[in-house]
Design a protein around this motif. Structure first.
Motif, PDB file in Angstrom:
ATOM      1  N   ASP A   1       0.837  -1.208   0.000  1.00 26.02           N
ATOM      2  CA  ASP A   1       0.000   0.000   0.000  1.00 26.02           C
ATOM      3  C   ASP A   1       0.869   1.254   0.000  1.00 26.02           C
ATOM      4  OD1 ASP A   1      -2.564  -1.141  -0.051  1.00 26.02           O
ATOM      5  OD2 ASP A   1      -2.585  -1.428   2.119  1.00 26.02           O
ATOM      6  N   PHE A   2       1.854   1.284   0.891  1.00 24.49           N
ATOM      7  CA  PHE A   2       2.684   2.490   1.004  1.00 24.49           C
ATOM      8  C   PHE A   2       3.713   2.588  -0.119  1.00 24.49           C
ATOM      9  CE2 PHE A   2       1.031   2.819   5.347  1.00 24.49           C
ATOM     10  CZ  PHE A   2       0.743   4.170   5.353  1.00 24.49           C
ATOM     11  N   ALA A   3       4.200   1.451  -0.593  1.00 25.31           N
ATOM     12  CA  ALA A   3       5.136   1.492  -1.719  1.00 25.31           C
ATOM     13  C   ALA A   3       4.451   2.080  -2.958  1.00 25.31           C
ATOM     14  CB  ALA A   3       5.660   0.092  -2.009  1.00 25.31           C
ATOM     15  N   LYS A   4       3.212   1.671  -3.200  1.00 22.26           N
ATOM     16  CA  LYS A   4       2.469   2.197  -4.346  1.00 22.26           C
ATOM     17  C   LYS A   4       2.145   3.677  -4.160  1.00 22.26           C
ATOM     18  CE  LYS A   4       0.538  -2.296  -5.609  1.00 22.26           C
ATOM     19  NZ  LYS A   4      -0.663  -3.163  -5.625  1.00 22.26           N
ATOM     20  N   ALA A   5       1.750   4.059  -2.940  1.00 22.81           N
ATOM     21  CA  ALA A   5       1.481   5.478  -2.673  1.00 22.81           C
ATOM     22  C   ALA A   5       2.734   6.314  -2.903  1.00 22.81           C
ATOM     23  CB  ALA A   5       0.978   5.653  -1.240  1.00 22.81           C
TER      24      ALA A   5
ATOM     25  N   ASP B   1      13.880   0.020   1.565  1.00 21.23           N
ATOM     26  CA  ASP B   1      13.680   0.049   0.110  1.00 21.23           C
ATOM     27  C   ASP B   1      13.513   1.456  -0.451  1.00 21.23           C
ATOM     28  OD1 ASP B   1      13.861  -2.680   0.201  1.00 21.23           O
ATOM     29  OD2 ASP B   1      11.709  -3.048   0.095  1.00 21.23           O
ATOM     30  N   GLY B   2      13.626   2.479   0.413  1.00 21.12           N
ATOM     31  CA  GLY B   2      13.616   3.856  -0.064  1.00 21.12           C
ATOM     32  C   GLY B   2      12.243   4.492  -0.206  1.00 21.12           C
ATOM     33  N   TYR B   3      11.192   3.751   0.076  1.00 25.23           N
ATOM     34  CA  TYR B   3       9.849   4.312  -0.094  1.00 25.23           C
ATOM     35  C   TYR B   3       9.514   5.345   0.978  1.00 25.23           C
ATOM     36  CZ  TYR B   3       9.048   0.648  -3.547  1.00 25.23           C
ATOM     37  OH  TYR B   3       9.126  -0.163  -4.652  1.00 25.23           O
ATOM     38  N   LEU B   4      10.072   5.175   2.168  1.00 21.81           N
ATOM     39  CA  LEU B   4       9.828   6.150   3.225  1.00 21.81           C
ATOM     40  C   LEU B   4      10.424   7.505   2.836  1.00 21.81           C
ATOM     41  CD1 LEU B   4       8.301   5.808   5.866  1.00 21.81           C
ATOM     42  CD2 LEU B   4      10.468   5.457   7.035  1.00 21.81           C
ATOM     43  N   ASP B   5      11.603   7.480   2.224  1.00 25.46           N
ATOM     44  CA  ASP B   5      12.217   8.718   1.736  1.00 25.46           C
ATOM     45  C   ASP B   5      11.320   9.411   0.714  1.00 25.46           C
ATOM     46  OD1 ASP B   5      14.423   8.465   3.302  1.00 25.46           O
ATOM     47  OD2 ASP B   5      15.769   7.772   1.726  1.00 25.46           O
ATOM     48  N   MET B   6      10.738   8.628  -0.194  1.00 27.25           N
ATOM     49  CA  MET B   6       9.850   9.213  -1.208  1.00 27.25           C
ATOM     50  C   MET B   6       8.662   9.923  -0.559  1.00 27.25           C
ATOM     51  SD  MET B   6       9.541   6.310  -4.172  1.00 27.25           S
ATOM     52  CE  MET B   6      10.947   5.353  -4.717  1.00 27.25           C
TER      53      MET B   6
ATOM     54  N   VAL C   1     -10.962   6.092   0.335  1.00 26.31           N
ATOM     55  CA  VAL C   1     -10.360   5.718  -0.954  1.00 26.31           C
ATOM     56  C   VAL C   1      -9.205   4.746  -0.712  1.00 26.31           C
ATOM     57  CG1 VAL C   1     -10.939   7.944  -2.011  1.00 26.31           C
ATOM     58  CG2 VAL C   1      -8.705   7.636  -0.922  1.00 26.31           C
ATOM     59  N   SER C   2      -8.564   4.343  -1.798  1.00 26.84           N
ATOM     60  CA  SER C   2      -7.370   3.498  -1.734  1.00 26.84           C
ATOM     61  C   SER C   2      -6.133   4.354  -1.466  1.00 26.84           C
ATOM     62  CB  SER C   2      -7.185   2.764  -3.055  1.00 26.84           C
ATOM     63  OG  SER C   2      -6.810   3.694  -4.067  1.00 26.84           O
ATOM     64  N   PRO C   3      -5.005   3.743  -1.076  1.00 26.31           N
ATOM     65  CA  PRO C   3      -3.762   4.507  -0.893  1.00 26.31           C
ATOM     66  C   PRO C   3      -3.298   5.207  -2.170  1.00 26.31           C
ATOM     67  CG  PRO C   3      -3.588   2.392   0.192  1.00 26.31           C
ATOM     68  CD  PRO C   3      -4.861   2.348  -0.603  1.00 26.31           C
ATOM     69  N   GLU C   4      -3.445   4.561  -3.326  1.00 22.27           N
ATOM     70  CA  GLU C   4      -3.045   5.180  -4.577  1.00 22.27           C
ATOM     71  C   GLU C   4      -3.853   6.454  -4.837  1.00 22.27           C
ATOM     72  OE1 GLU C   4      -2.807   0.656  -5.524  1.00 22.27           O
ATOM     73  OE2 GLU C   4      -3.702   1.959  -4.005  1.00 22.27           O
ATOM     74  N   SER C   5      -5.173   6.362  -4.602  1.00 20.83           N
ATOM     75  CA  SER C   5      -6.026   7.533  -4.815  1.00 20.83           C
ATOM     76  C   SER C   5      -5.788   8.593  -3.741  1.00 20.83           C
ATOM     77  CB  SER C   5      -7.499   7.124  -4.831  1.00 20.83           C
ATOM     78  OG  SER C   5      -7.774   6.264  -5.924  1.00 20.83           O
ATOM     79  N   ALA C   6      -5.489   8.168  -2.517  1.00 21.35           N
ATOM     80  CA  ALA C   6      -5.184   9.126  -1.453  1.00 21.35           C
ATOM     81  C   ALA C   6      -3.919   9.911  -1.792  1.00 21.35           C
ATOM     82  CB  ALA C   6      -5.014   8.394  -0.126  1.00 21.35           C
ATOM     83  N   ALA C   7      -2.899   9.218  -2.283  1.00 20.81           N
ATOM     84  CA  ALA C   7      -1.650   9.891  -2.661  1.00 20.81           C
ATOM     85  C   ALA C   7      -1.899  10.884  -3.795  1.00 20.81           C
ATOM     86  CB  ALA C   7      -0.611   8.850  -3.087  1.00 20.81           C
ATOM     87  N   ALA C   8      -2.684  10.471  -4.783  1.00 21.28           N
ATOM     88  CA  ALA C   8      -2.993  11.359  -5.904  1.00 21.28           C
ATOM     89  C   ALA C   8      -3.779  12.575  -5.436  1.00 21.28           C
ATOM     90  CB  ALA C   8      -3.774  10.595  -6.973  1.00 21.28           C
ATOM     91  N   THR C   9      -4.710  12.364  -4.520  1.00 25.94           N
ATOM     92  CA  THR C   9      -5.516  13.461  -3.980  1.00 25.94           C
ATOM     93  C   THR C   9      -4.646  14.450  -3.226  1.00 25.94           C
ATOM     94  OG1 THR C   9      -7.495  12.072  -3.847  1.00 25.94           O
ATOM     95  CG2 THR C   9      -7.416  13.997  -2.399  1.00 25.94           C
TER      96      THR C   9
ATOM     97  N   GLU D   1       4.381  -3.608 -10.609  1.00 23.85           N
ATOM     98  CA  GLU D   1       5.652  -4.264 -10.290  1.00 23.85           C
ATOM     99  C   GLU D   1       5.896  -4.369  -8.786  1.00 23.85           C
ATOM    100  OE1 GLU D   1       8.589  -1.980 -12.350  1.00 23.85           O
ATOM    101  OE2 GLU D   1       7.588  -2.191 -14.305  1.00 23.85           O
ATOM    102  N   VAL D   2       5.041  -3.722  -7.988  1.00 26.72           N
ATOM    103  CA  VAL D   2       5.209  -3.738  -6.524  1.00 26.72           C
ATOM    104  C   VAL D   2       4.591  -5.011  -5.954  1.00 26.72           C
ATOM    105  CG1 VAL D   2       4.609  -2.608  -4.349  1.00 26.72           C
ATOM    106  CG2 VAL D   2       5.215  -1.225  -6.359  1.00 26.72           C
TER     107      VAL D   2
END
Length: 656
Positions: A305-309, A340-345, A396-404, A426-427
């Motif tokens: 969820d968080f990697a995709k966000a 894996d660097g996602y927290l930095d992102m 919403v989903s994490p992907e949509s939350a990130a986009a919002t 790919e995640v």
């Protein structure tokens, strides 16, 4: 005909009763879980029962919901819960380890086991083929005694999944689509069993998301097969030796069948103020300014969820009008995201990382502004759920939350990433997780446990015990409520209110505080009273305080058009008689403070039909009790604690 997975597990735990839907079945419980803002009542009840030690295979006390120590009450509760766990042979998941449902699924749940948890989202562990049922705290205390637990045998609904989720579409869309079809009360008395070729495309955390929000449909639980996907997950958790392949027979018989094509789904959003108010994001005509975005919770707090966000947010920044926060579900996931660097992102994009706790989901921090718009990946959007009576919550989903968060208004990953959205496919979950159980305190040996002193802070008050039903009940209506009153309406969420839950005399002052601020004083002055409710009374959280507080204030009955499953059980456990209108039109005839009268109440309860006279209006109406024989015994005994202690005495487990 063959059998469903649900029936196989119930049959393997069967003690007595009937496996006919709607009838009582008594089952042996393997595991229990509790969390901090509900658990004090559970362990106070277990203490009153008089057993030295929990008699389950595994019981876990999670300190995960309220980590915002605004005063001494919550830290005192955590010390009490830790020492009580040590005394009674219970695991403790310490603050900072993570959210109970993720912890239990990763570290304790196993295929074929039967789990009962004092939280409505306990069904999360159905993701690994564990039959996991949310109940009230008194039910958990009962399960911990080792006695067979009563369950209303559910109907089993086969949900046949085909296809696969497209990039930018999350498992959240699966359960939002289910809610759109089934509604918030359409799952009552049912288990949703997910099968079909689409299941094989879903990793365990995706299954967890779907099973988790089955609670919002009113379902008894949801479950997935324990297949190769579960095997891979348990091996990645260093628990491969606990895996057992389990699933339905090829010719399994079901009570109902649903079809859902994963490939057909698009990004969805649940509008205020119910999680079944679902539409496609693409259909929204208005795009107001969003003030707050919260990603995470037990529902959508996984690694994937968080990697995709993070990938949605990569190269972008949170809009200046938006406060964006992340509640990662466990220390294990946090460490993997960091590696894996996602927290930095996420941090580079302007996301604030919160404690590893439930937090904002139950209004412990991150309350939206006045008339604010908040977009969340959690599971409920009832009015007041986020701590504000006038905020509008969207799910919403994490992907949509990130986009919002990036766009500053409702958006999906498709809107932000375009063709690049394909990279989300790919995640995947890690091949091996960081396994570190140092934040789990194991049960002490029995001889050491007996020496433990349970520490109770000054805020922890004794559990009130109800009386048996009166022969003649004469009292007034203390509240007349609308449809879909939630347990958040009855017992408010939030850090301040959550810290009071170990003290019923104090907490009861805030009963219905946001819904009807005068209720507590009115009920207290009346001495005894009856609550009138509409449809789906008591929906939402399993918090039994929504039954204990009214009971403490003298409420003797709830008369409603319908009552949510877990809350109905909590009312029975705490001596409040749950009754339904025989004719729903009678609801409209009643008013606040009408004086009601019930003659020969215990005898009428036995008949499951009760005639109520409204002395104020000069009319009578009939009610029905949809209760089993066992539930009737509990009501007539004056609640579950009295009933349970008598059972234990009769079996020679404790002394009179």
């Amino acid at each position: 005909m063959g059998e469903s997975l649900t029936r196989k597990i119930i049959k393997s735990h069967f003690e007595s009763g009937s496996m006919t839907p709607g009838e009582d079945v008594f089952v042996k419980v393997d595991q229990t879980l509790t969390h901090d803002i509900n658990a004090v009542m559970t362990y106070l009840a277990f203490e009153q029962i008089g057993l030295k030690r929990a008699r389950t295979e595994i019981s876990v006390s999670n300190l995960d919901h309220n980590l915002l120590y605004i005063d001494f009450k919550t830290p005192d509760d955590h010390i009490y819960l830790r020492t009580a766990a040590e005394k009674y042979g219970v695991y403790v998941s310490r603050p900072g380890n993570g959210i109970c449902h993720m912890i239990h699924t990763c570290r304790f749940a196993a295929p074929g086991k039967l789990l009962m948890g004092g939280d409505s989202h306990t069904p999360s562990s159905g993701a690994v083929g564990c039959l996991s049922i949310g109940v009230g705290g008194m039910d958990v205390a009962t399960a911990m005694t080792g006695l067979p637990m009563r369950l209303t045998m559910p109907k089993i609904v086969k949900v046949n999944l085909t296809g696969h989720l497209r990039p930018g579409v999350n498992a959240k869309e699966v359960v939002l689509e289910m809610l759109r079809r089934v509604t918030i009360k359409g799952g009552l008395g049912k288990v949703f069993e997910y099968v079909g070729p689409g299941v094989e495309t879903l990793e365990v955390p995706e299954r967890l998301t779907i099973a988790n929000m089955g609670a919002e449909m009113g379902a008894t639980t949801s479950i997935f097969p324990a297949d190769n996907v579960v095997k891979k997950f348990m091996e990645a958790q260093d628990r491969g030796d606990e895996f057992v392949e389990m699933g339905p027979d090829a010719d399994a018989e079901y009570d109902e069948v649903m079809e859902l094509d994963l490939s057909s789904l698009e990004p969805l959003i649940a509008l205020p103020h119910q999680p079944d108010n679902v539409v496609p994001i693409s259909s929204l005509e208005e795009h107001p300014v969003v003030h707050q975005v919260f990603m995470g919770s037990c529902t959508n707090g996984s690694y994937s969820d968080f990697a995709k966000a993070a990938l949605v947010m990569q190269g972008h920044h949170v809009d200046e009008n938006v406060q964006c926060t992340a509640g990662i579900a466990s220390k294990q996931i946090y460490k993997q995201l960091m590696k894996d660097g996602y927290l930095d992102m996420l941090i580079d994009a302007g996301v604030r990382i919160l404690e590893l706790s439930c937090g904002p989901c139950c209004a412990i921090g991150q309350v939206p502004p006045t008339n604010g718009i908040a977009v969340r990946t959690s599971n409920r959007n009832f009015r007041g759920r986020a701590g504000s009576p006038n905020a509008n919550i969207y799910l919403v989903s994490p992907e949509s939350a990130a986009a919002t968060a990036i766009k500053g208004t409702f958006a999906s990953a498709w809107d932000v990433m375009g063709e690049d959205v394909k990279k989300l496919a790919e995640v995947h979950e890690p091949d091996h997780y960081f396994v570190d159980d140092s934040m789990l305190i194991k049960p002490l040996p029995e001889e050491e446990a007996e020496k433990v002193e349970v520490v109770k802070g000054p805020n922890i008050a004794s559990l009130p015990v109800p009386e048996k039903p009166e022969k003649k009940l004469e009292c007034r209506i203390s509240l007349k409520g609308r449809d879909n009153i939630s347990t958040d309406d009855i017992t408010p969420a939030g850090a301040e209110f959550s810290s009071m839950r170990s003290n019923i005399p104090l907490m009861s002052k805030y009963c219905y505080h946001r819904y009807d601020p005068e209720f507590s004083e009115r009920a207290r002055n009346l001495g005894k009273s009856i609550i009138i409710g509409g449809e789906n009374y008591g929906q939402g959280s399993s918090r039994e305080h929504a039954a204990i507080n009214p009971m403490y204030l003298g409420v003797k009955c709830v008369i409603a058009k319908s009552i949510a499953r877990i809350h109905k059980g909590n009312l029975i456990n705490h001596g409040i008689v749950p009754m339904l209108f025989e004719n729903n039109e009678d609801y409209d005839k009643l008013e606040l403070l009408d004086e009601l009268e019930i003659d020969n109440f215990p005898e009428q309860i036995k008949s499951r039909k009760v005639t109520v006279r409204d002395k104020t209006k000069g009319l009578s109406f009939n009610c029905k009790l949809e209760i089993s024989d066992a539930e009737m015994e509990t009501i007539l005994d004056g609640g579950q604690l009295r009933h349970l202690k008598q059972q234990l005495v009769d079996r020679g487990i404790i002394k009179e």
